[in-house]
Design a protein around this motif. Structure first.
Motif, PDB file in Angstrom:
ATOM      1  N   SER A   1     -13.154   9.458  12.497  1.00 48.55           N
ATOM      2  CA  SER A   1     -13.412   9.442  11.057  1.00 48.55           C
ATOM      3  C   SER A   1     -13.098  10.758  10.348  1.00 48.55           C
ATOM      4  CB  SER A   1     -14.864   9.033  10.788  1.00 48.55           C
ATOM      5  OG  SER A   1     -15.763   9.969  11.354  1.00 48.55           O
ATOM      6  N   PRO A   2     -13.330  11.948  10.961  1.00 48.83           N
ATOM      7  CA  PRO A   2     -12.974  13.180  10.234  1.00 48.83           C
ATOM      8  C   PRO A   2     -11.500  13.233   9.856  1.00 48.83           C
ATOM      9  CG  PRO A   2     -14.430  13.697  12.062  1.00 48.83           C
ATOM     10  CD  PRO A   2     -14.051  12.256  12.216  1.00 48.83           C
ATOM     11  N   ARG A   3     -10.619  12.834  10.785  1.00 43.98           N
ATOM     12  CA  ARG A   3      -9.191  12.832  10.482  1.00 43.98           C
ATOM     13  C   ARG A   3      -8.834  11.738   9.480  1.00 43.98           C
ATOM     14  NH1 ARG A   3      -6.278  13.055  16.284  1.00 43.98           N
ATOM     15  NH2 ARG A   3      -8.235  12.121  16.959  1.00 43.98           N
ATOM     16  N   LEU A   4      -9.516  10.598   9.589  1.00 40.61           N
ATOM     17  CA  LEU A   4      -9.248   9.490   8.672  1.00 40.61           C
ATOM     18  C   LEU A   4      -9.563   9.886   7.237  1.00 40.61           C
ATOM     19  CD1 LEU A   4      -8.563   6.421   8.366  1.00 40.61           C
ATOM     20  CD2 LEU A   4     -11.017   5.994   8.589  1.00 40.61           C
ATOM     21  N   PHE A   5     -10.742  10.473   7.020  1.00 37.45           N
ATOM     22  CA  PHE A   5     -11.152  10.836   5.666  1.00 37.45           C
ATOM     23  C   PHE A   5     -10.459  12.099   5.158  1.00 37.45           C
ATOM     24  CE2 PHE A   5     -15.027   8.380   7.025  1.00 37.45           C
ATOM     25  CZ  PHE A   5     -14.733   7.269   6.243  1.00 37.45           C
ATOM     26  N   ALA A   6      -9.878  12.863   6.077  1.00 39.33           N
ATOM     27  CA  ALA A   6      -9.095  14.023   5.649  1.00 39.33           C
ATOM     28  C   ALA A   6      -7.761  13.597   5.053  1.00 39.33           C
ATOM     29  CB  ALA A   6      -8.867  14.968   6.831  1.00 39.33           C
ATOM     30  N   ARG A   7      -7.252  12.444   5.484  1.00 39.16           N
ATOM     31  CA  ARG A   7      -5.931  11.987   5.035  1.00 39.16           C
ATOM     32  C   ARG A   7      -6.003  10.969   3.901  1.00 39.16           C
ATOM     33  NH1 ARG A   7      -1.833  10.265   9.629  1.00 39.16           N
ATOM     34  NH2 ARG A   7      -0.564  10.231   7.715  1.00 39.16           N
ATOM     35  N   PHE A   8      -7.072  10.158   3.887  1.00 42.42           N
ATOM     36  CA  PHE A   8      -7.131   9.070   2.912  1.00 42.42           C
ATOM     37  C   PHE A   8      -8.443   9.106   2.135  1.00 42.42           C
ATOM     38  CE2 PHE A   8      -4.664   7.505   6.592  1.00 42.42           C
ATOM     39  CZ  PHE A   8      -3.443   7.319   5.989  1.00 42.42           C
ATOM     40  N   SER A   9      -8.386   8.697   0.879  1.00 43.20           N
ATOM     41  CA  SER A   9      -9.578   8.630   0.053  1.00 43.20           C
ATOM     42  C   SER A   9     -10.416   7.418   0.429  1.00 43.20           C
ATOM     43  CB  SER A   9      -9.197   8.543  -1.426  1.00 43.20           C
ATOM     44  OG  SER A   9      -8.581   7.288  -1.700  1.00 43.20           O
ATOM     45  N   PHE A  10     -11.684   7.442   0.027  1.00 41.60           N
ATOM     46  CA  PHE A  10     -12.561   6.299   0.290  1.00 41.60           C
ATOM     47  C   PHE A  10     -11.984   5.034  -0.340  1.00 41.60           C
ATOM     48  CE2 PHE A  10     -16.160   9.638  -0.016  1.00 41.60           C
ATOM     49  CZ  PHE A  10     -15.916  10.049   1.288  1.00 41.60           C
ATOM     50  N   LYS A  11     -11.487   5.156  -1.560  1.00 34.95           N
ATOM     51  CA  LYS A  11     -10.949   3.986  -2.267  1.00 34.95           C
ATOM     52  C   LYS A  11      -9.713   3.417  -1.587  1.00 34.95           C
ATOM     53  CE  LYS A  11     -11.044   6.325  -6.169  1.00 34.95           C
ATOM     54  NZ  LYS A  11     -10.892   6.706  -7.592  1.00 34.95           N
ATOM     55  N   ARG A  12      -8.856   4.285  -1.063  1.00 32.54           N
ATOM     56  CA  ARG A  12      -7.661   3.809  -0.361  1.00 32.54           C
ATOM     57  C   ARG A  12      -8.048   3.038   0.912  1.00 32.54           C
ATOM     58  NH1 ARG A  12      -2.423   5.683  -0.111  1.00 32.54           N
ATOM     59  NH2 ARG A  12      -2.737   5.986  -2.345  1.00 32.54           N
ATOM     60  N   ILE A  13      -9.016   3.559   1.631  1.00 34.94           N
ATOM     61  CA  ILE A  13      -9.462   2.906   2.860  1.00 34.94           C
ATOM     62  C   ILE A  13     -10.099   1.557   2.548  1.00 34.94           C
ATOM     63  CG2 ILE A  13     -11.103   3.057   4.792  1.00 34.94           C
ATOM     64  CD1 ILE A  13     -10.647   6.130   4.675  1.00 34.94           C
ATOM     65  N   LEU A  14     -10.884   1.493   1.492  1.00 33.34           N
ATOM     66  CA  LEU A  14     -11.508   0.230   1.104  1.00 33.34           C
ATOM     67  C   LEU A  14     -10.454  -0.810   0.732  1.00 33.34           C
ATOM     68  CD1 LEU A  14     -14.456   1.646  -1.035  1.00 33.34           C
ATOM     69  CD2 LEU A  14     -14.652   0.485   1.175  1.00 33.34           C
ATOM     70  N   ALA A  15      -9.443  -0.398  -0.013  1.00 31.80           N
ATOM     71  CA  ALA A  15      -8.384  -1.326  -0.432  1.00 31.80           C
ATOM     72  C   ALA A  15      -7.627  -1.891   0.771  1.00 31.80           C
ATOM     73  CB  ALA A  15      -7.422  -0.623  -1.388  1.00 31.80           C
ATOM     74  N   VAL A  16      -7.282  -1.026   1.714  1.00 32.97           N
ATOM     75  CA  VAL A  16      -6.564  -1.469   2.922  1.00 32.97           C
ATOM     76  C   VAL A  16      -7.443  -2.410   3.745  1.00 32.97           C
ATOM     77  CG1 VAL A  16      -5.598  -0.699   5.125  1.00 32.97           C
ATOM     78  CG2 VAL A  16      -5.073   0.553   3.014  1.00 32.97           C
ATOM     79  N   SER A  17      -8.737  -2.154   3.771  1.00 34.75           N
ATOM     80  CA  SER A  17      -9.657  -2.997   4.542  1.00 34.75           C
ATOM     81  C   SER A  17      -9.641  -4.440   4.059  1.00 34.75           C
ATOM     82  CB  SER A  17     -11.077  -2.432   4.469  1.00 34.75           C
ATOM     83  OG  SER A  17     -11.146  -1.138   5.029  1.00 34.75           O
ATOM     84  N   PHE A  18      -9.564  -4.631   2.742  1.00 40.64           N
ATOM     85  CA  PHE A  18      -9.491  -5.994   2.200  1.00 40.64           C
ATOM     86  C   PHE A  18      -8.222  -6.708   2.686  1.00 40.64           C
ATOM     87  CE2 PHE A  18     -12.447  -4.304  -1.060  1.00 40.64           C
ATOM     88  CZ  PHE A  18     -13.401  -5.307  -1.034  1.00 40.64           C
ATOM     89  N   ALA A  19      -7.102  -6.008   2.678  1.00 40.57           N
ATOM     90  CA  ALA A  19      -5.839  -6.614   3.103  1.00 40.57           C
ATOM     91  C   ALA A  19      -5.892  -7.000   4.578  1.00 40.57           C
ATOM     92  CB  ALA A  19      -4.688  -5.638   2.851  1.00 40.57           C
ATOM     93  N   VAL A  20      -6.452  -6.136   5.398  1.00 42.99           N
ATOM     94  CA  VAL A  20      -6.554  -6.417   6.830  1.00 42.99           C
ATOM     95  C   VAL A  20      -7.517  -7.584   7.078  1.00 42.99           C
ATOM     96  CG1 VAL A  20      -7.232  -5.468   9.075  1.00 42.99           C
ATOM     97  CG2 VAL A  20      -5.960  -4.048   7.452  1.00 42.99           C
ATOM     98  N   ALA A  21      -8.569  -7.699   6.268  1.00 42.67           N
ATOM     99  CA  ALA A  21      -9.503  -8.815   6.408  1.00 42.67           C
ATOM    100  C   ALA A  21      -8.804 -10.147   6.170  1.00 42.67           C
ATOM    101  CB  ALA A  21     -10.678  -8.648   5.439  1.00 42.67           C
ATOM    102  N   VAL A  22      -7.925 -10.197   5.186  1.00 48.93           N
ATOM    103  CA  VAL A  22      -7.164 -11.428   4.917  1.00 48.93           C
ATOM    104  C   VAL A  22      -6.351 -11.812   6.154  1.00 48.93           C
ATOM    105  CG1 VAL A  22      -5.357 -12.476   3.507  1.00 48.93           C
ATOM    106  CG2 VAL A  22      -7.055 -10.974   2.439  1.00 48.93           C
TER     107      VAL A  22
END
Length: 384
Positions: free
Chosen positions: A251-272
């Motif tokens: 998670s430290p590397r994940l949040f260093a590269r991407f914003s919370f909003k970007r991660i949330l948006a991608v999560s919806f697409a992967v859920a589909v």
């Protein structure tokens, strides 16, 4: 003396250890008792509905009176004692009533635990995933062991297993840190908490958890209908949690590269994509592969959601913010998801449940990305 961070890790470990028995196997236990799909969905939905009311109630009380820790200890002990009563009944109506009373005390535990974690981590909140991973590790171990025990003995053992782990969690609840609120609540804090960004996030997170209703309520039953046994069911749940642990540790590397909003948006697409795969999947390999996507649809989404809500909530409303997040998502979202899935399951086919889940996740993703696109377009551009 146990350090504050270790106390949090122990609570995550035991809380999700109990969930490692409950989530995959409690509904199978109910099915074994002869309950209908609607009854199973109703039990799950009522449990989640109680989370809505009492998570918010306990959260407001904790923030206003500064008694988060005493409430946490009380609810841990009381909910464990009430769960023990499931050992003495198989009657649906009594189990429904017991679920309501038990849920009233169980409701705030996870949201309070998240709030404790945010306070203890302080400036290192980007490392939240590494602390939360202890819960996922426990889930993996317990779900695999439980699957083998159920194959060897009977599914009825799940009640005793949940009780044993919950008892350990209640006995160690007193190790939670004593943390004072940074300042008293101000009248404008509630307005800040219920900003447009917060409301849109909660609505979209609601859609995400509605889409998880079929998974949490009927995935094990879906696998059983496809002819898989308890051990394979356990492996599927464990594999999902393993993928979740990987993303949490990083998670430290994940949040260093991407914003919370970007991660949330991608999560919806992967859920589909994930729910679409479960709709069409027949082979064990495809089902196992789809479980790896849990790293995004739950792991990344959950971490980003907790941190985003912590960012949105004012200092005096941190507990209420997490309680509200938990109530709207794991409370209201899963309530709707469970009820709808339970009603549709009575038709005798579980696959369509995941097609509906894909559609709901798509709606949440479109709303979330659309809102933030409109907001970004409305911001004045810097002068050149």
């Amino acid at each position: 003396m146990i350090s504050e961070k270790n106390a949090i890790r122990i609570q995550y470990f035991l809380y999700f250890g109990a969930m490692g028995v409950f989530l995959p196997y409690f509904n199978l236990y109910c099915l074994n008792l002869g309950f209908t799909g609607f009854q199973i969905g109703s039990l799950s939905a009522v449990r989640s509905a109680v989370l809505i009311l009492f998570s918010i109630f306990w959260g407001i009380l904790a923030d206003r009176k500064g008694i988060r820790r005493p409430i946490y200890i009380l609810c841990s002990i009381a909910s464990t004692a009430l769960w023990a009563l499931f050992l003495f009944t198989t009657d649906f109506r009594f189990m429904l009533l017991l679920t309501i009373v038990y849920g009233a005390f169980y409701a705030p535990i996870i949201s309070f635990l998240e709030a404790f974690a945010m306070d203890v981590l302080g400036k290192t909140k980007h490392r939240y995933g590494r602390t939360r991973a202890w819960g996922s590790i426990a889930f993996i171990a317990v779900v695999l062991i439980s699957g083998k025990m159920i194959d060897r003995y009977a599914v009825g053992i799940v009640i005793a297993l949940v009780l044993a782990i919950s008892t350990a969690q209640a006995m160690t609840a007193s190790t939670m840190p004593r943390i004072r609120s940074q300042r008293q609540a101000q009248p404008h804090d509630a307005v800040r908490l219920f900003s447009g960004h917060t409301l849109v996030f909660l609505l979209c997170a609601f859609f995400m958890l509605v889409s998880h209703g079929a998974y949490y309520g009927f995935f094990s039953i879906h696998l059983a209908r496809l002819g898989h046994g308890g051990s394979f069911i356990g492996v599927c749940w464990a594999l999902a949690s393993m993928a979740e642990v990987v993303v949490m540790i990083n998670s430290p590397r994940l949040f260093a590269r991407f914003s919370f909003k970007r991660i949330l948006a991608v999560s919806f697409a992967v859920a589909v994509l994930r729910w679409g795969l479960l709709y069409v999947a027949q082979s064990a390999m495809v089902i196992l592969a789809s479980q790896l996507l849990h790293a995004i649809t739950y792991g990344a989404f959950h971490m980003a959601g907790i941190l985003y809500m912590d960012q949105l909530a004012p200092p005096s409303e941190k507990t209420l913010g997490q309680a509200l997040n938990n109530a709207v998502t794991y409370g209201l979202g899963l309530t709707v998801g469970f009820f709808v899935s339970g009603a549709l399951y009575d038709a005798g086919n579980t696959a369509p449940l995941f097609l509906l889940s894909a559609g709901v996740a798509l709606a949440g993703g479109v709303l979330f990305t659309g809102f933030h696109w409109v907001v970004s377009c409305g911001k004045p551009k810097p002068e050149t």
